[in-house]
Design a protein around this motif. Structure first.
Motif, mmCIF file in Angstrom:
data_model
loop_
_atom_site.group_PDB
_atom_site.id
_atom_site.type_symbol
_atom_site.label_atom_id
_atom_site.label_comp_id
_atom_site.label_asym_id
_atom_site.label_seq_id
_atom_site.Cartn_x
_atom_site.Cartn_y
_atom_site.Cartn_z
ATOM 1 N N VAL A 143 0.949 -1.123 0.180
ATOM 2 C CA VAL A 143 0.124 -0.117 -0.130
ATOM 3 C C VAL A 143 0.937 1.197 0.052
ATOM 4 C CG1 VAL A 143 -1.953 -1.104 1.077
ATOM 5 C CG2 VAL A 143 -0.173 0.177 2.515
ATOM 6 N N SER A 144 2.202 1.206 0.042
ATOM 7 C CA SER A 144 3.024 2.391 0.125
ATOM 8 C C SER A 144 4.177 2.271 -0.700
ATOM 9 C CB SER A 144 3.544 2.654 1.626
ATOM 10 O OG SER A 144 4.053 3.777 1.810
ATOM 11 N N HIS A 145 4.796 1.195 -0.575
ATOM 12 C CA HIS A 145 6.136 0.972 -1.416
ATOM 13 C C HIS A 145 5.918 1.027 -2.875
ATOM 14 C CE1 HIS A 145 8.049 -0.237 2.636
ATOM 15 N NE2 HIS A 145 7.685 0.975 2.825
ATOM 16 N N LEU A 146 5.044 -0.039 -3.151
ATOM 17 C CA LEU A 146 4.783 -0.203 -4.463
ATOM 18 C C LEU A 146 4.172 0.994 -5.197
ATOM 19 C CD1 LEU A 146 4.295 -2.352 -7.101
ATOM 20 C CD2 LEU A 146 2.290 -3.054 -6.065
ATOM 21 N N PRO A 147 2.967 1.594 -4.635
ATOM 22 C CA PRO A 147 2.801 2.808 -5.201
ATOM 23 C C PRO A 147 3.783 3.942 -5.439
ATOM 24 C CG PRO A 147 1.035 1.957 -3.591
ATOM 25 C CD PRO A 147 2.201 1.272 -3.497
ATOM 26 N N HIS A 148 4.519 3.937 -4.682
ATOM 27 C CA HIS A 148 5.672 4.756 -4.902
ATOM 28 C C HIS A 148 6.300 4.662 -6.326
ATOM 29 C CE1 HIS A 148 4.876 6.973 -1.318
ATOM 30 N NE2 HIS A 148 5.811 8.014 -1.385
ATOM 31 N N VAL A 149 6.753 3.336 -6.491
ATOM 32 C CA VAL A 149 7.496 2.900 -7.618
ATOM 33 C C VAL A 149 6.543 3.171 -8.851
ATOM 34 C CG1 VAL A 149 8.408 0.791 -8.838
ATOM 35 C CG2 VAL A 149 8.785 0.944 -6.370
ATOM 36 N N LEU A 150 5.277 2.767 -8.779
ATOM 37 C CA LEU A 150 4.415 2.993 -9.986
ATOM 38 C C LEU A 150 4.449 4.662 -10.182
ATOM 39 C CD1 LEU A 150 1.677 0.529 -8.974
ATOM 40 C CD2 LEU A 150 3.802 0.163 -10.484
ATOM 41 N N ALA A 151 4.158 5.319 -9.274
ATOM 42 C CA ALA A 151 3.985 6.893 -9.252
ATOM 43 C C ALA A 151 5.119 7.502 -10.019
ATOM 44 C CB ALA A 151 3.590 7.664 -8.095
ATOM 45 N N GLY B 84 13.530 -5.019 -0.259
ATOM 46 C CA GLY B 84 13.771 -5.456 -1.766
ATOM 47 C C GLY B 84 12.877 -6.612 -2.081
ATOM 48 N N PRO B 85 12.901 -7.739 -1.485
ATOM 49 C CA PRO B 85 12.185 -8.835 -1.800
ATOM 50 C C PRO B 85 10.952 -8.842 -1.994
ATOM 51 C CG PRO B 85 13.904 -9.407 -0.233
ATOM 52 C CD PRO B 85 13.813 -7.972 -0.340
ATOM 53 N N VAL B 86 10.183 -7.876 -0.769
ATOM 54 C CA VAL B 86 8.719 -7.784 -0.712
ATOM 55 C C VAL B 86 8.367 -7.030 -1.958
ATOM 56 C CG1 VAL B 86 6.803 -6.891 0.469
ATOM 57 C CG2 VAL B 86 8.758 -8.275 1.806
ATOM 58 N N VAL B 87 8.927 -6.048 -2.098
ATOM 59 C CA VAL B 87 8.501 -5.217 -3.190
ATOM 60 C C VAL B 87 8.634 -5.626 -4.793
ATOM 61 C CG1 VAL B 87 8.606 -2.937 -4.318
ATOM 62 C CG2 VAL B 87 8.896 -3.046 -1.709
ATOM 63 N N SER B 88 9.761 -6.480 -4.803
ATOM 64 C CA SER B 88 10.156 -7.084 -6.155
ATOM 65 C C SER B 88 8.959 -8.063 -6.490
ATOM 66 C CB SER B 88 11.497 -7.751 -5.931
ATOM 67 O OG SER B 88 11.953 -8.374 -7.192
ATOM 68 N N ALA B 89 8.610 -9.090 -5.319
ATOM 69 C CA ALA B 89 7.428 -9.725 -5.431
ATOM 70 C C ALA B 89 6.096 -9.248 -6.010
ATOM 71 C CB ALA B 89 7.243 -10.560 -4.277
ATOM 72 N N GLN B 90 5.965 -8.109 -5.201
ATOM 73 C CA GLN B 90 4.750 -7.214 -5.538
ATOM 74 C C GLN B 90 4.874 -6.544 -6.973
ATOM 75 O OE1 GLN B 90 4.942 -5.267 -2.131
ATOM 76 N NE2 GLN B 90 3.696 -6.512 -1.032
ATOM 77 N N ALA C 68 6.372 -7.960 -9.594
ATOM 78 C CA ALA C 68 6.052 -9.176 -10.508
ATOM 79 C C ALA C 68 4.798 -9.295 -10.779
ATOM 80 C CB ALA C 68 6.859 -10.179 -10.064
ATOM 81 N N THR C 69 4.123 -9.176 -9.685
ATOM 82 C CA THR C 69 2.494 -9.734 -9.775
ATOM 83 C C THR C 69 1.785 -8.459 -10.257
ATOM 84 O OG1 THR C 69 2.671 -10.874 -7.427
ATOM 85 C CG2 THR C 69 0.648 -10.067 -8.155
ATOM 86 N N TYR C 70 2.214 -7.257 -10.168
ATOM 87 C CA TYR C 70 1.782 -5.992 -10.941
ATOM 88 C C TYR C 70 1.818 -6.226 -12.303
ATOM 89 C CZ TYR C 70 -0.204 -1.267 -11.739
ATOM 90 O OH TYR C 70 -0.908 -0.229 -12.174
ATOM 91 N N LEU D 103 -0.777 -6.136 -15.290
ATOM 92 C CA LEU D 103 -0.648 -5.182 -16.538
ATOM 93 C C LEU D 103 -0.616 -6.023 -17.694
ATOM 94 C CD1 LEU D 103 1.906 -2.476 -15.732
ATOM 95 C CD2 LEU D 103 -0.355 -2.266 -15.831
ATOM 96 N N GLN D 104 0.208 -7.142 -17.882
ATOM 97 C CA GLN D 104 0.067 -7.858 -19.093
ATOM 98 C C GLN D 104 -1.276 -8.458 -19.436
ATOM 99 O OE1 GLN D 104 2.962 -8.506 -21.197
ATOM 100 N NE2 GLN D 104 1.067 -9.296 -22.445
ATOM 101 N N ARG D 105 -2.028 -8.901 -18.576
ATOM 102 C CA ARG D 105 -3.536 -9.396 -18.791
ATOM 103 C C ARG D 105 -4.305 -8.300 -19.172
ATOM 104 N NH1 ARG D 105 -2.814 -12.083 -13.716
ATOM 105 N NH2 ARG D 105 -3.604 -10.637 -12.655
#
Length: 364
Positions: A184-192, A239-245, A247-249, A253-255
């Protein structure tokens, strides 16, 4: 009198100092920061009672709060293990990752101090001591990660000390914390940051470029303006947590890309319907209700004097306005103003007085 050493006087550290200074119970605050300008500002605005060169004054502290980037917090924990500390000194942090910090805190095992990991889920895209606010943590979740009885006792002491912030304290394990905030925080920052970088690169040869960026883009990417050094440190430590998230995201996007390429209208509709329903549920379960706050949303014109007119009307009625926020504002287009009140009666009275001049979009 409790003596608190705040190490790091950026947004979070200075906000904690401001809040503590509003506590009726006197607290002595020692400020420490590697940037002299931050401390000069803190002294000039009476946010600190003393200034420490590095960690020189830690022997005087009853509580030490580490409010620097994660990597610096880990380094400071190692340094504190070699300092003279008061028996029972409580050390905590406000870092955005917890597993790596809690692991680093093991260096304190042979000292008389007790460490409790902490993380207030509050912040701003603004940085530095000047951006601090006494109410920054109000109604924000404040995670704590005590794992022993001594740490649980220390966590309770910290809750009493920091009660003036009006944060909502939540006990959690370091691993669960990192997983939750990763999503809810780290992944959204990467995407933004990715959206901003892609838009800049894609539109750099277009004379309009980012000038046409509207409310949706600006709202979604606002957090990309946050401190790059801080976010570098966060991602390296989670890193490991965000990297996995990520990959899921990417799979998501591919779908959706496949659905677009295949002109699969049903898949596209289901994708957005699911997002809409989840987002609406998020608002319905917004913790503002549980905290006893009531929101009013106004459609307002983007023109000078509008906010002053609204706040003047509210002040004349002696209404307790807890917060206000402008949502999705674009030039020459109406924006949404969110007004938050402490009572349902205040929200209703505000709606009555504002309705003749402004369109009430909704209430919550």
């Amino acid at each position: 009198m409790t003596t608190v050493l705040l190490h790091g006087f950026g947004l979070l550290g200075s906000s904690l100092a401001r809040a503590l200074k509003q506590d009726p119970t006197p607290v002595t605050i020692i400020g420490s920061d590697q940037n002299p300008a931050q401390l000069e500002y803190a002294q000039a605005h009476q946010l600190v009672d003393k200034v420490s060169q590095g960690l020189d004054l830690v022997p005087q502290a009853d509580v030490i709060i580490l409010a620097t980037p994660v990597d610096q917090i880990k380094q400071t924990l190692t340094e504190l293990a070699h300092r003279s500390l008061k028996p029972g000194t409580i050390i905590t942090d406000v870092g955005s990752t917890k597993q790596s910090i809690v692991t680093a805190s093991q260096a304190l095992a042979t000292t008389p101090a007790v460490f409790v990991g902490g993380h207030p889920m509050a912040g701003s895209h603004k940085t530095g001591v000047r951006a601090g606010r006494a109410d920054l943590f109000e109604n924000a979740f404040y995670f704590q990660t005590p794992q022993t009885n001594a740490e649980r006792n220390a966590a309770q002491q910290l809750q009493r000390l920091l009660a003036v912030t009006r944060a909502k304290f939540v006990t959690i394990t370091p691993a669960r914390h990192d997983f939750l905030v990763g999503q809810v925080s780290h992944l959204p920052h990467v995407l933004a940051a990715g959206l901003v970088n892609q838009a800049q690169q894609t539109l750099q040869s277009d004379p309009l470029g980012l000038r046409v960026a509207a409310g949706g883009f600006k709202s979604m990417t606002r957090i990309a303006a946050a401190d790059p050094t801080m976010w570098q440190s966060i991602l390296l430590n989670n890193g490991p947590v965000v990297s996995a998230q990520i990959a899921t995201y990417m799979e998501t996007l591919q779908r959706i890309k496949t659905a677009i390429d295949d002109q699969d209208g049903n898949a596209l509709l289901a994708y957005f319907q699911r997002a809409q329903q989840t987002r609406q549920q998020l608002e319905q379960h917004d913790d503002n209700r549980g905290a006893g706050f009531y929101d009013l949303f106004l459609d307002i014109p983007d023109q000078p004097g509008t906010l002053a007119h609204i706040t003047t009307l509210l002040a004349e009625q002696h209404l307790n306005l807890v917060n206000l926020q402008i949502l999705e504002v674009r030039e020459e287009v109406n924006g949404i103003l969110q007004l938050t009140f402490s009572t349902a009666q205040d929200a209703q009275t505000a709606a009555t007085w504002l309705a003749p001049d402004y369109h009430i979009v909704r209430r919550k």
